[in-house]
Every structure is written in C-alpha cells, then in structure tokens.
Scaffold this active site. Sequence first.
Site, PDB file in Angstrom:
ATOM      1  CD  GLU A 239      -0.420   8.977   4.732  1.00 49.55           C
ATOM      2  OE1 GLU A 239      -0.340   8.288   3.703  1.00 49.55           O
ATOM      3  OE2 GLU A 239      -1.021   8.588   5.749  1.00 49.55           O
TER       4      GLU A 239
ATOM      5  CE  LYS B 247       0.056  -8.425   0.156  1.00 49.68           C
ATOM      6  NZ  LYS B 247       1.301  -7.725   0.615  1.00 49.68           N
TER       7      LYS B 247
ATOM      8  CD  GLU C 181       5.232  -5.948   0.051  1.00 45.84           C
ATOM      9  OE1 GLU C 181       4.222  -5.904   0.796  1.00 45.84           O
ATOM     10  OE2 GLU C 181       5.268  -5.376  -1.066  1.00 45.84           O
ATOM     11  NE  ARG C 182       6.794  -1.290   2.877  1.00 48.46           N
ATOM     12  CZ  ARG C 182       6.483  -0.015   2.786  1.00 48.46           C
ATOM     13  NH1 ARG C 182       7.357   0.900   3.114  1.00 48.46           N
ATOM     14  NH2 ARG C 182       5.292   0.351   2.389  1.00 48.46           N
TER      15      ARG C 182
ATOM     16  CB  SER D 211      -0.912   4.499   0.285  1.00 44.35           C
ATOM     17  OG  SER D 211      -0.617   3.470  -0.626  1.00 44.35           O
TER      18      SER D 211
ATOM     19  CB  CYS E 249      -3.526   5.783   9.313  1.00 47.21           C
ATOM     20  SG  CYS E 249      -4.480   4.828  10.467  1.00 47.21           S
TER      21      CYS E 249
ATOM     22  CG  PHE F  63       4.952  -0.245   6.821  1.00 43.18           C
ATOM     23  CD1 PHE F  63       5.596   0.171   7.990  1.00 43.18           C
ATOM     24  CD2 PHE F  63       4.551   0.717   5.909  1.00 43.18           C
ATOM     25  CE1 PHE F  63       5.833   1.524   8.228  1.00 43.18           C
ATOM     26  CE2 PHE F  63       4.776   2.065   6.142  1.00 43.18           C
ATOM     27  CZ  PHE F  63       5.418   2.467   7.309  1.00 43.18           C
TER      28      PHE F  63
HETATM   29  P1  NAD Z   1       0.821   0.492   0.839  1.00 41.02           P
HETATM   30  O1  NAD Z   1      -0.395   1.063   0.199  1.00 41.02           O
HETATM   31  O2  NAD Z   1       2.130   0.682   0.184  1.00 41.02           O
HETATM   32  O3  NAD Z   1       0.667  -1.099   1.038  1.00 41.02           O
HETATM   33  C1  NAD Z   1      -0.489  -1.660   1.630  1.00 41.02           C
HETATM   34  C2  NAD Z   1      -0.664  -3.076   1.113  1.00 41.02           C
HETATM   35  O4  NAD Z   1      -0.911  -3.040  -0.304  1.00 41.02           O
HETATM   36  C3  NAD Z   1       0.558  -3.966   1.311  1.00 41.02           C
HETATM   37  O5  NAD Z   1       0.124  -5.249   1.714  1.00 41.02           O
HETATM   38  C4  NAD Z   1       1.200  -4.006  -0.070  1.00 41.02           C
HETATM   39  O6  NAD Z   1       1.883  -5.209  -0.327  1.00 41.02           O
HETATM   40  C5  NAD Z   1       0.021  -3.870  -0.992  1.00 41.02           C
HETATM   41  N1  NAD Z   1       0.348  -3.206  -2.258  1.00 41.02           N
HETATM   42  C6  NAD Z   1       1.437  -2.445  -2.522  1.00 41.02           C
HETATM   43  N2  NAD Z   1       1.367  -1.966  -3.772  1.00 41.02           N
HETATM   44  C7  NAD Z   1       0.220  -2.430  -4.307  1.00 41.02           C
HETATM   45  C8  NAD Z   1      -0.414  -2.250  -5.574  1.00 41.02           C
HETATM   46  N3  NAD Z   1       0.112  -1.481  -6.521  1.00 41.02           N
HETATM   47  N4  NAD Z   1      -1.602  -2.865  -5.772  1.00 41.02           N
HETATM   48  C9  NAD Z   1      -2.160  -3.611  -4.812  1.00 41.02           C
HETATM   49  N5  NAD Z   1      -1.607  -3.789  -3.600  1.00 41.02           N
HETATM   50  C10 NAD Z   1      -0.428  -3.211  -3.343  1.00 41.02           C
HETATM   51  O7  NAD Z   1       0.826   1.070   2.336  1.00 41.02           O
HETATM   52  P2  NAD Z   1       1.965   0.948   3.421  1.00 41.02           P
HETATM   53  O8  NAD Z   1       3.102   1.827   3.034  1.00 41.02           O
HETATM   54  O9  NAD Z   1       2.234  -0.457   3.745  1.00 41.02           O
HETATM   55  O10 NAD Z   1       1.209   1.586   4.678  1.00 41.02           O
HETATM   56  C11 NAD Z   1       1.154   2.970   4.925  1.00 41.02           C
HETATM   57  C12 NAD Z   1      -0.115   3.574   4.386  1.00 41.02           C
HETATM   58  O11 NAD Z   1      -1.255   2.927   4.963  1.00 41.02           O
HETATM   59  C13 NAD Z   1      -0.251   5.030   4.754  1.00 41.02           C
HETATM   60  O12 NAD Z   1      -0.801   5.724   3.663  1.00 41.02           O
HETATM   61  C14 NAD Z   1      -1.210   5.010   5.929  1.00 41.02           C
HETATM   62  O13 NAD Z   1      -1.921   6.209   6.153  1.00 41.02           O
HETATM   63  C15 NAD Z   1      -2.125   3.919   5.508  1.00 41.02           C
HETATM   64  N6  NAD Z   1      -2.865   3.373   6.635  1.00 41.02           N
HETATM   65  C16 NAD Z   1      -4.198   3.632   6.713  1.00 41.02           C
HETATM   66  C17 NAD Z   1      -4.923   3.168   7.787  1.00 41.02           C
HETATM   67  C18 NAD Z   1      -6.395   3.418   7.884  1.00 41.02           C
HETATM   68  O14 NAD Z   1      -7.070   2.694   8.599  1.00 41.02           O
HETATM   69  N7  NAD Z   1      -6.927   4.403   7.195  1.00 41.02           N
HETATM   70  C19 NAD Z   1      -4.295   2.419   8.780  1.00 41.02           C
HETATM   71  C20 NAD Z   1      -2.927   2.173   8.662  1.00 41.02           C
HETATM   72  C21 NAD Z   1      -2.214   2.649   7.574  1.00 41.02           C
END
Ligand code: NAD
Length: 498
Positions: free
Chosen positions: A383, A173, A176-177, A226, A281, A149
């Site tokens: 985190e 994909k 969804e937020r 994450s 991140c 998101f």
């Molecule tokens: P998230 O892991 O909750 O969601 C990421 C994606 O995975 C979304 O599209 C979501 O719909 C999908 N998803 C959610 N649950 C899932 C599951 N159980 N199985 C498969 N897919 C699933 O992350 P978020 O809250 O949207 O974003 C924040 C996180 O992303 C933080 O941990 C941040 O550090 C990380 N991030 C990392 C980078 C990087 O390049 N390292 C960059 C940006 C954000």
Amino acid sequence: MRSIPHFVGGRAVEGTSGRFGDVFDPNTGQVQARVALATKSELDAAIADAAAAQPAWAATNPQRRARVMFEFVRLLNAHMDELARLLSSEHGKVIADARGDIMRGLEVIEFACGIPHLLKGEYTQGAGPGIDVYSMRQPLGVVAGVTPFNFPAMIPMWMMGPAIASGNAFILKPSERDPSVPVRLAELMIEAGLPPGILNVVHGDKDCVEAILDHPTIKAVSFVGSSDIAQSVFSRAGANGKRVQAMGGAKNHGIVLPDADLDQAVADIIGAAYGSAGERCMALPVVTPVGEKTAVALRERLIAAIGGLRVGISTDKDAHYGPVVSAAHKARIESYIQMGVDEGSELVVDGRGFTLQGHEDGFFVGPTLFDHVKPSTRSYQDEIFGPVLQIVRAESLAEAIQLPSRHQYGNGVAIFTRNGDAAREFADQVEIGMVGINVPIPVPVAYHSFGGWKRSGFGDLNQYGLDGVRFYTRTKTVTQRWPKGGAVLDQSFVIPTM
Ligand code: NAD
C-alpha cells in the site's frame, strides 16, 4: 504553542506525562500544536472514570440514549463548517472532502438513533410446556477504539455511535497526527446530553494502545489502521480475552472492461485515485484495463485528466486535493515512486518534487501515473497511500478477477462495465470485502456495514450497521418456565430435549 488536551469526565484534561506529539499544518509544513501523549496512569484514570459512569448509562432507557444521538446529529450539522476547517487544517484534505468525512460519520450516528429498535431481542412463546424463550442484547461495559489519521471524524463516529448508543462507555484513542476533531466531537456529545465519562478521549502512541489492549476493564477493542499493526492488535487483544475487530490497509483495483463508458470511468477513477491525495483505504490506486485497446484509450484519457488536476492548499476551493499528512509520509510516497522506476514500471507522470508557490515547505505530492506495472513488483504489492495510480494491464475478465483476488489486501474493488453478466460474475467471484459496480468507492451506507477481507480486516464483525451493534453487545438468552398450578415435575437426569 497550543496544546491539545485529553478529554475525560466531560472536560478537557491537560496531559501530565511531559511527552508530546507534534501536530503539523500540512499546508505549510510547520508545527501548529502539540498533543499530550498519555501515561499508563492517565489512561487508567480515564478507564476508571468510564467504568464508574457506565452502569447508569446502560440503565438509561434506549429511547433516552437515542435522544442524545439525535441532538448530537443536530450539533454536528450546526458545527459542520467549524469542524471541517479544523479537520482540514490538521489532515490537509480539502474543505469539501473534510465535510464528507464528517457527513459519513454523522450518517452512522443517524443509524444509531434507531438503537431502541436495533436492540430488540427475539422471543419464542411456548418453546415447551409453559416454557418461553427470549433473548436480549446487553452492552459489554467499557470498550475502546483506536483510529487512524485519514478519517479523524468518520472513523471515530463509526465506533462511538453504536458503542455508546448500545449502553457502553467508550474510550477513544485517536490518531496523534490530527487529534483536535475527536476532542471537539466529545465536547459536542457532552453538549448533546451525554453523561460525563461515557466518552473519554485519551491521546497517545504505541504505549497507550498497548496499555488499552492489556487493560482488564476494557472488554472490546475496535482498531482501524495499517495491517501489520492491525494484526498485532488483533492477536494481543484476543490473547487477553477481549472481543476485537481490526481493519487494516488496502490496495483497491478498478477494473475497466472494453464496453465501459470510458469518460465516466476515467472521471470516477481520477477522483478515487487522487482525491484526499490517495490517503483513503477505499482509494483506487490500481486500474486494470482489460485488453490492449481499452488500455491504450484509458491511458490517453488518464494522462489528459491528470493534466487538469489542481493540487492546492486545503482551503483552496478549486483544489482537487491538498497536501499529504506529514513530511515522513511524503518521503515514503516518493520512495515508492522511485521503487516503481527501479522495478521497471513505466513512469508516465511523475509527481515528485512538486512545490506550491508560497507553500514550499508544505507536504505536497503531485499526481503520479505508472503503466505496465507487473503484479510481481513490491510497489504493486504494498500500500503506498498517496496520489499514485498504477496501471496493471489484463488480457481477460478472468485475469482481472485474479489480480485483486490474489492480492494480500481485500478491502474494496470496482468494475466499470455495461455488461450485467460480467459484473455479476465479477461480484460473485472476486475475493474482496466491498465491491463497486460502476461505483468507484463502494463504502457501504451506514445501515449496511464496512469491512475488508484478507489483510484488510481481522475479526469477523464489520464496522457499523447491524454488525456494529453486535460487536458492542452480547446476547443473553433466557429460558423461563411457569408451570401451571404449581405442579412438581419429575427429576430428570437426561438432557432436556423438545
Ligand atoms: P497507523 O497504523 O499508523 O495508526 C493507526 C493507529 O494505531 C493510530 O491511532 C496510532 O497511534 C496507533 N499506532 C501506531 N503505531 C502503533 C503500534 N506500533 N502499536 C499499536 N498502535 C499503534 O495508521 P495511519 O497511518 O494512522 O492510517 C493509515 C492506515 O490506516 C492505512 O494503512 C489505511 O489503509 C488504514 N485504514 C484502514 C481503514 C479500513 O477500514 N480498512 C480505514 C482507514 C484507514
């Protein structure tokens, strides 16, 4: 209630699953739209559409593919204000920061404009008698990206730029937020001349992601989110024989040496810790002053700077940062603040219970500062992803190198110093993927590449830059012989050597 559709075959497609996700306005806390969550058969249809369109796109010469990227860049610039407002309204980051989100993605599209050059292979003439060898990079077919998101424009563009310019069809994909900007990007790509089907956006949750990971037509998956989910995506897609890169969470440290320009370091740390409400991140949620004197001076200046921070709605031009993305995330951040207190860290500035007049239900968290945080505590190890800065003091440069190096995450780190020797030693030894020297948020420019170490990045190729092109293509190497005068060579049962 407004409904956000999928985007397949060059047009908006209403979801048929009957399942929806709520999209909030984080400023007010109200649901402003709902997004359709795809069924497996809706995903299958989007993938089939992409697979049908991809061969003709791959056969389109790279210069023509680049022209679509050039036009897309023009359209992104032309629609910058509209995109920034849309992004800010669902994410909650302030408009200026939303523009930054779009610009950093646009820069990757600019890089992808160079795809004719980037795809050039290698050639060796005369590798043996009448033998020449050449290699080429070919697209994989249909590939997919799953994005978080917190950068709803930049991260989709990190992926779609190199993937599409290289001749693949791309299934996105998005989170969804805040799903509206990704759909708008797809519309602009079509307006830029991309054939329908080459960029399809399918909304969904866990079920949709798992269907992508298991789908035999998808050849590669790029994931950003994450760490626990990144790791499971990496394992599952890998077990299914797909190419996969999965970027995870972070806990980046800013090291302040005694000789640092403290005013500049504080300005940099405040922006990197609290900008975008800490939902980056590459944010700096930990600061490590080296030595007691540095710690005392730094703490004093941080408190003063925090006193000058303005938290406001995302359209407030004077706000330094806006609300966090959801009520659940706000509650999670506040529970980590309580955990820090319970663990014995000193809560210097408490951002809990922050309300904004007229926006009492918005998802706001005030700036929070902890001092004397111990590396053994969970609130340090996890985190938090909010406007919470933790001071973890160190006695020496060696200790300051150990802290980020031993942390489970290894995304980014920064050091503030005037000492080139110390900075060089630090950059050489620290076990982190991206290092800033007097640069608080060292996100590499578009022609380098982005990737963390340890639990911040699974897989061996980074996002964008040359790694991005490598990730979305595979090498084919041709060894050709054209014997002179049709001479017949003796049969050989031995492996040929040069
Ligand atoms: P998230 O892991 O909750 O969601 C990421 C994606 O995975 C979304 O599209 C979501 O719909 C999908 N998803 C959610 N649950 C899932 C599951 N159980 N199985 C498969 N897919 C699933 O992350 P978020 O809250 O949207 O974003 C924040 C996180 O992303 C933080 O941990 C941040 O550090 C990380 N991030 C990392 C980078 C990087 O390049 N390292 C960059 C940006 C954000």
